[in-house]
Scaffold this motif. Structure first.
Motif, PDB file in Angstrom:
ATOM      1  N   GLY A  61       0.773  -1.235   0.000  1.00 41.37           N
ATOM      2  CA  GLY A  61       0.000   0.000   0.000  1.00 41.37           C
ATOM      3  C   GLY A  61       0.803   1.284   0.000  1.00 41.37           C
ATOM      4  O   GLY A  61       0.461   2.229  -0.727  1.00 41.37           O
ATOM      5  N   PRO A  62       1.875   1.393   0.811  1.00 41.21           N
ATOM      6  CA  PRO A  62       2.623   2.657   0.830  1.00 41.21           C
ATOM      7  C   PRO A  62       3.240   3.042  -0.509  1.00 41.21           C
ATOM      8  O   PRO A  62       3.573   4.211  -0.716  1.00 41.21           O
ATOM      9  N   ALA A  63       3.386   2.090  -1.436  1.00 35.50           N
ATOM     10  CA  ALA A  63       3.954   2.399  -2.749  1.00 35.50           C
ATOM     11  C   ALA A  63       2.903   2.833  -3.766  1.00 35.50           C
ATOM     12  O   ALA A  63       3.249   3.233  -4.881  1.00 35.50           O
ATOM     13  N   HIS A  64       1.635   2.777  -3.401  1.00 29.50           N
ATOM     14  CA  HIS A  64       0.574   2.996  -4.382  1.00 29.50           C
ATOM     15  C   HIS A  64       0.480   4.438  -4.868  1.00 29.50           C
ATOM     16  O   HIS A  64       0.202   4.681  -6.043  1.00 29.50           O
ATOM     17  N   GLU A  65       0.648   5.401  -3.969  1.00 30.79           N
ATOM     18  CA  GLU A  65       0.458   6.796  -4.372  1.00 30.79           C
ATOM     19  C   GLU A  65       1.404   7.175  -5.508  1.00 30.79           C
ATOM     20  O   GLU A  65       0.972   7.733  -6.532  1.00 30.79           O
ATOM     21  N   GLU A  66       2.689   6.882  -5.355  1.00 28.14           N
ATOM     22  CA  GLU A  66       3.656   7.222  -6.394  1.00 28.14           C
ATOM     23  C   GLU A  66       3.320   6.537  -7.707  1.00 28.14           C
ATOM     24  O   GLU A  66       3.375   7.150  -8.777  1.00 28.14           O
ATOM     25  N   ALA A  67       2.935   5.260  -7.632  1.00 27.19           N
ATOM     26  CA  ALA A  67       2.616   4.519  -8.852  1.00 27.19           C
ATOM     27  C   ALA A  67       1.366   5.061  -9.531  1.00 27.19           C
ATOM     28  O   ALA A  67       1.318   5.193 -10.763  1.00 27.19           O
ATOM     29  N   LEU A  68       0.349   5.398  -8.749  1.00 30.99           N
ATOM     30  CA  LEU A  68      -0.886   5.948  -9.319  1.00 30.99           C
ATOM     31  C   LEU A  68      -0.626   7.290  -9.997  1.00 30.99           C
ATOM     32  O   LEU A  68      -1.075   7.521 -11.128  1.00 30.99           O
ATOM     33  N   LEU A  69       0.088   8.159  -9.324  1.00 29.79           N
ATOM     34  CA  LEU A  69       0.362   9.481  -9.902  1.00 29.79           C
ATOM     35  C   LEU A  69       1.217   9.359 -11.164  1.00 29.79           C
ATOM     36  O   LEU A  69       1.017  10.102 -12.135  1.00 29.79           O
ATOM     37  N   ALA A  70       2.154   8.407 -11.162  1.00 30.09           N
ATOM     38  CA  ALA A  70       2.974   8.196 -12.353  1.00 30.09           C
ATOM     39  C   ALA A  70       2.137   7.647 -13.505  1.00 30.09           C
ATOM     40  O   ALA A  70       2.317   8.042 -14.667  1.00 30.09           O
ATOM     41  N   ALA A  71       1.216   6.759 -13.205  1.00 29.58           N
ATOM     42  CA  ALA A  71       0.325   6.248 -14.248  1.00 29.58           C
ATOM     43  C   ALA A  71      -0.557   7.359 -14.805  1.00 29.58           C
ATOM     44  O   ALA A  71      -0.757   7.462 -16.022  1.00 29.58           O
ATOM     45  N   PHE A  72      -1.099   8.211 -13.911  1.00 33.64           N
ATOM     46  CA  PHE A  72      -1.916   9.341 -14.371  1.00 33.64           C
ATOM     47  C   PHE A  72      -1.102  10.244 -15.297  1.00 33.64           C
ATOM     48  O   PHE A  72      -1.595  10.707 -16.332  1.00 33.64           O
ATOM     49  N   ALA A  73       0.155  10.514 -14.935  1.00 36.58           N
ATOM     50  CA  ALA A  73       0.999  11.403 -15.745  1.00 36.58           C
ATOM     51  C   ALA A  73       1.226  10.834 -17.140  1.00 36.58           C
ATOM     52  O   ALA A  73       1.435  11.586 -18.097  1.00 36.58           O
ATOM     53  N   ARG A  74       1.160   9.523 -17.259  1.00 38.20           N
ATOM     54  CA  ARG A  74       1.361   8.863 -18.542  1.00 38.20           C
ATOM     55  C   ARG A  74       0.059   8.540 -19.247  1.00 38.20           C
ATOM     56  O   ARG A  74       0.061   7.954 -20.335  1.00 38.20           O
ATOM     57  N   GLY A  75      -1.078   8.881 -18.611  1.00 39.07           N
ATOM     58  CA  GLY A  75      -2.374   8.596 -19.207  1.00 39.07           C
ATOM     59  C   GLY A  75      -2.721   7.121 -19.240  1.00 39.07           C
ATOM     60  O   GLY A  75      -3.522   6.681 -20.082  1.00 39.07           O
TER      61      GLY A  75
END
Length: 341
Positions: free
Chosen positions: A77-91
């Motif tokens: 769970g603690p790694a999710h925020e960075e991964a989600l925001l990175a996915a959003f940045a890449r669409g």
């Protein structure tokens, strides 16, 4: 292979490895294009025999791997925020296992980032919404046959807890499923939580408050109670009874095989959530793949992940001796306008 949705799977542990197997062997229309895990040996083992997969130590490198069109997050769970925001940045569309982000502030940052995009990209892995029994109960409640819902009685039992399990995790890891299921079944937000602690079971590890009894209040006056018992010793059991003004309905009776032989009869009890909810996980991932290939995002979203984090945090505060704790949600962005959750 080019017609298949290329998925990067972040995390190759128990859940991630099962999703890799599911994408490769069960789900149609998708393939595993990349996998990332700090333990690269474990990552390679999880994709053994699957062609065309790149293995990465860094999650963000997997998002940029050739052929990646979508992301399945199954890391801690603690790694999710960075991964989600990175996915959003890449669409990139995302299916993110729960908890979306464990802490409410981080979960809200994810909601705000997606709202800023003006379109949904994330589906959150509350797989009970895809379980056949839960879906039948939801349909029954929505149809009004039971009248106005008054109460939900829920049970959540595990054979045993892993060594790292804490008392707070009974709420923010285990009961988080009931939090989302209650919001979804009732179509209401949870407004307060009280956690009661009976004397710990003799089967609970030293220092673990297990079992716990959790009571949620809802915005329209219903009550939800949850018995969570993660070291019951005999099986994995998830049950829910809805009580309405004109009737009740119960789901989660035993699903195992019934065996009769010399000396008596027995009923096999599931020992693991991947066993009990195998069909729900399959349906969840297939639905995500199908929607993604159509350019759509369906199912529970970032707001649902945020709400679950806020309620769970309130529950942990109650567990730690605060008593009844009210739930304070941020204003809901227009992107997540109410549609019955």
């Amino acid at each position: 292979m080019g017609d298949l949705l290329g998925v990067a799977v972040l995390g190759a542990g128990h859940m991630g490895a099962d999703h890799i197997r599911r994408l490769d062997q069960v789900v149609s229309g998708a393939r595993v294009a990349a996998v990332a895990d700090p333990d690269t040996a474990r990552a390679r083992e999880s994709v053994a025999g699957i062609e065309g997969v790149t293995v990465h130590e860094d999650a963000l490198a997997a998002l940029d791997a050739p052929g990646v069109q979508a992301v399945l997050i199954a890391s801690p769970g603690p790694a999710h925020e960075e991964a989600l925001l990175a996915a959003f940045a890449r669409g990139l569309p995302v299916l993110c296992e729960k908890p979306m982000v464990p802490d409410p502030a981080g979960a809200l940052r994810v909601v705000e980032a997606e709202a800023k995009l003006g379109r949904r990209l994330a589906q959150i892995g509350f797989m009970r919404r895809y379980d056949a029994e839960y879906r039948r109960l939801k349909s029954l409640l929505d149809g009004g046959e039971l009248g106005r819902p008054l109460m939900l009685h829920c049970t959540h039992r595990n054979v045993s807890s892993p060594p790292h399990f804490t008392s707070a995790m009974l709420i923010d890891s285990s009961v988080s499923h009931e939090i989302d299921a209650a919001r979804w079944l009732l179509g209401q937000e949870l407004t307060a939580v009280t956690v009661l602690r009976p004397a710990p079971s003799s089967g609970a590890p030293e220092g673990l408050w297990d079992p716990q009894f959790v009571v949620f209040e809802t915005e329209r006056g219903a009550l939800v109670d949850v018995e969570v018992f993660v070291n019951c010793g005999f099986g994995y059991q998830v049950r829910c009874e809805a009580v309405g003004e004109r009737g009740s309905a119960r789901i989660g009776e035993e699903h195992g095989m019934s065996v009769t032989a010399r000396g008596g009869a027995r009923l096999d009890v599931p020992q693991d959530y991947l066993d009990r909810f195998a069909d729900a996980y399959d349906r969840e991932v297939q639905t995500w793949v199908d929607a993604t290939r159509r350019g759509q995002v369906t199912g529970p979203g970032a707001w649902d992940g945020y709400a679950a984090s806020v309620v769970a945090e309130a529950g942990v505060r109650s567990l730690n001796g605060v008593g009844r704790v009210t739930v304070d949600l941020a204003p809901r962005p227009e992107l997540y306008a109410r549609t019955g959750h």
